[in-house]
Design an enzyme around this catalytic site. Sequence first.
Site, short mmCIF file in Angstrom:
data_model
loop_
_atom_site.label_atom_id
_atom_site.label_comp_id
_atom_site.label_asym_id
_atom_site.label_seq_id
_atom_site.Cartn_x
_atom_site.Cartn_y
_atom_site.Cartn_z
CB ALA A 1 -0.90 -0.02 1.22
N GLY B 1 0.57 -4.99 0.96
CA GLY B 1 -0.69 -5.03 0.21
C GLY B 1 -0.51 -5.66 -1.16
CD GLU C 1 -2.34 -7.61 3.16
OE1 GLU C 1 -2.12 -6.42 2.84
OE2 GLU C 1 -2.78 -7.92 4.27
C1 HXC Z 1 5.00 4.37 -1.31
C2 HXC Z 1 6.89 3.40 -2.18
C3 HXC Z 1 6.54 2.15 -1.62
C4 HXC Z 1 5.31 2.08 -0.89
C5 HXC Z 1 8.38 1.92 -2.67
N1 HXC Z 1 8.04 3.20 -2.82
N2 HXC Z 1 7.49 1.26 -1.95
N3 HXC Z 1 6.12 4.48 -2.02
N4 HXC Z 1 4.60 3.23 -0.75
N5 HXC Z 1 4.87 0.96 -0.36
C6 HXC Z 1 8.76 4.27 -3.55
C7 HXC Z 1 9.98 4.73 -2.78
O1 HXC Z 1 9.62 5.69 -1.81
C8 HXC Z 1 10.80 5.30 -3.88
O2 HXC Z 1 10.31 6.58 -4.22
C9 HXC Z 1 10.51 4.38 -5.06
O3 HXC Z 1 9.27 3.74 -4.75
C10 HXC Z 1 11.57 3.30 -5.23
O4 HXC Z 1 11.76 2.64 -4.01
P1 HXC Z 1 13.19 2.47 -3.31
O5 HXC Z 1 12.95 2.26 -1.87
O6 HXC Z 1 14.11 3.59 -3.68
O7 HXC Z 1 13.71 1.13 -4.03
P2 HXC Z 1 14.67 0.01 -3.41
O8 HXC Z 1 15.83 0.64 -2.68
O9 HXC Z 1 14.99 -0.93 -4.55
O10 HXC Z 1 13.80 -0.76 -2.31
C11 HXC Z 1 12.68 -1.46 -2.74
C12 HXC Z 1 11.81 -1.87 -1.52
C13 HXC Z 1 11.50 -0.60 -0.68
C14 HXC Z 1 12.58 -2.87 -0.64
C15 HXC Z 1 10.55 -2.53 -2.06
O11 HXC Z 1 10.98 0.41 -1.56
C16 HXC Z 1 10.50 -0.83 0.40
O12 HXC Z 1 10.83 -1.36 1.47
N6 HXC Z 1 9.25 -0.41 0.17
C17 HXC Z 1 8.20 -0.50 1.18
C18 HXC Z 1 7.70 -1.90 1.31
C19 HXC Z 1 6.62 -2.02 2.40
O13 HXC Z 1 6.90 -1.69 3.56
N7 HXC Z 1 5.44 -2.40 1.99
C20 HXC Z 1 4.29 -2.48 2.95
C21 HXC Z 1 3.52 -1.18 2.93
S1 HXC Z 1 2.24 -1.18 4.09
P3 HXC Z 1 11.28 7.87 -4.31
O14 HXC Z 1 10.32 9.00 -4.54
O15 HXC Z 1 12.02 7.93 -3.03
O16 HXC Z 1 12.16 7.55 -5.49
C22 HXC Z 1 1.03 -2.14 3.38
C23 HXC Z 1 -0.21 -2.28 4.22
C24 HXC Z 1 -1.32 -2.92 3.44
O17 HXC Z 1 1.17 -2.62 2.33
C25 HXC Z 1 -2.61 -2.70 4.15
C26 HXC Z 1 -3.81 -3.08 3.34
C27 HXC Z 1 -4.09 -2.25 2.16
#
Ligand code: HXC
Length: 259
Positions: free
Chosen positions: A67, A110, A113
């Site tokens: 998400a 998400g 999911e």
């Molecule tokens: C918003 C995101 C994002 C996310 C990545 N980006 N994941 N933006 N929400 N979930 C954005 C980053 O901010 C970044 O933008 C760009 O995408 C590239 O990501 P990087 O982090 O620079 O890439 P990398 O170093 O290769 O790392 C990849 C990654 C990391 C390991 C996937 O991005 C990450 O940990 N993302 C979050 C994963 C996560 O926690 N997901 C769960 C979310 S909560 P910029 O602008 O900086 O370039 C969830 C709850 C669901 O899903 C609930 C029900 C709906």
Amino acid sequence: MNYEFILVEPAYHTHIALIRLNRPKELNALNLQLMLEIKHALAEFDANDEVRCIIITGNERAFAAGADIKQMESKTAIDMLKIDQFETWDQIRKTKKPIIAAVSGFCLGGGCELAMTCDMIVASDTAKFGQPEIKLAIMPGAGGTQRLTKAVGKALAMEMVLTGKFISADEAHSAGLINRVVPQELYLDEAVKLAKEIALQSPVAIRLAKESVLKSFDSGLQEGLFFERKNFYMCFASDDQKEGMNAFVEKRKPDFKGK
Ligand code: HXC
């Protein structure tokens, strides 16, 4: 509806529709609008008799990295309650036609999911699955604690949900989370291959069979068996059942019309 965050191809192949998540710079982070668009596209495909199977995919780097954290960051519990995003997810889950997730790269939070809400998952050998919400001091909210546990069992689900660790496509396959792993260049083709097999079957029987398998998640054995039996009888109301059995007897390929 004009879609901003997804690309849609209702006739990607004969009887196969495709939804491509299209926020590549954000690793297909699932914002609220994107989820609404998926819901809308699925409803359109459900209503389109030409479509018999649906594929949801992302790009090589990410199916979806979860998400949209930036959209959620400042929200309060009451904001989240009012937004009621899970209404959208519930509608997605109610899609009648089979959905295959074709996954490459990150499939997290998400995103994982969403893939698990689909009926089958075909993955590239580069895919990484995880529920990393715990690292944000939240937890899965769109079925992760339930569907992941049902798919891979308590031990691995607990470890993934409580540590946020990612697992590889091979691990996901061994654990029963996904259907197939193929080299990256083939993951979409492989999903199409699977979709074609499904599209050859009777759409009526496919609908009733999907509904029955999903019922097993919501019911005890007796209730599930009863539901299955009703749907089994219902198959005999279709022309397709006559065609399928007749084709078998006449030693020819059936031609199913969905009637
Ligand atoms: C918003 C995101 C994002 C996310 C990545 N980006 N994941 N933006 N929400 N979930 C954005 C980053 O901010 C970044 O933008 C760009 O995408 C590239 O990501 P990087 O982090 O620079 O890439 P990398 O170093 O290769 O790392 C990849 C990654 C990391 C390991 C996937 O991005 C990450 O940990 N993302 C979050 C994963 C996560 O926690 N997901 C769960 C979310 S909560 P910029 O602008 O900086 O370039 C969830 C709850 C669901 O899903 C609930 C029900 C709906």
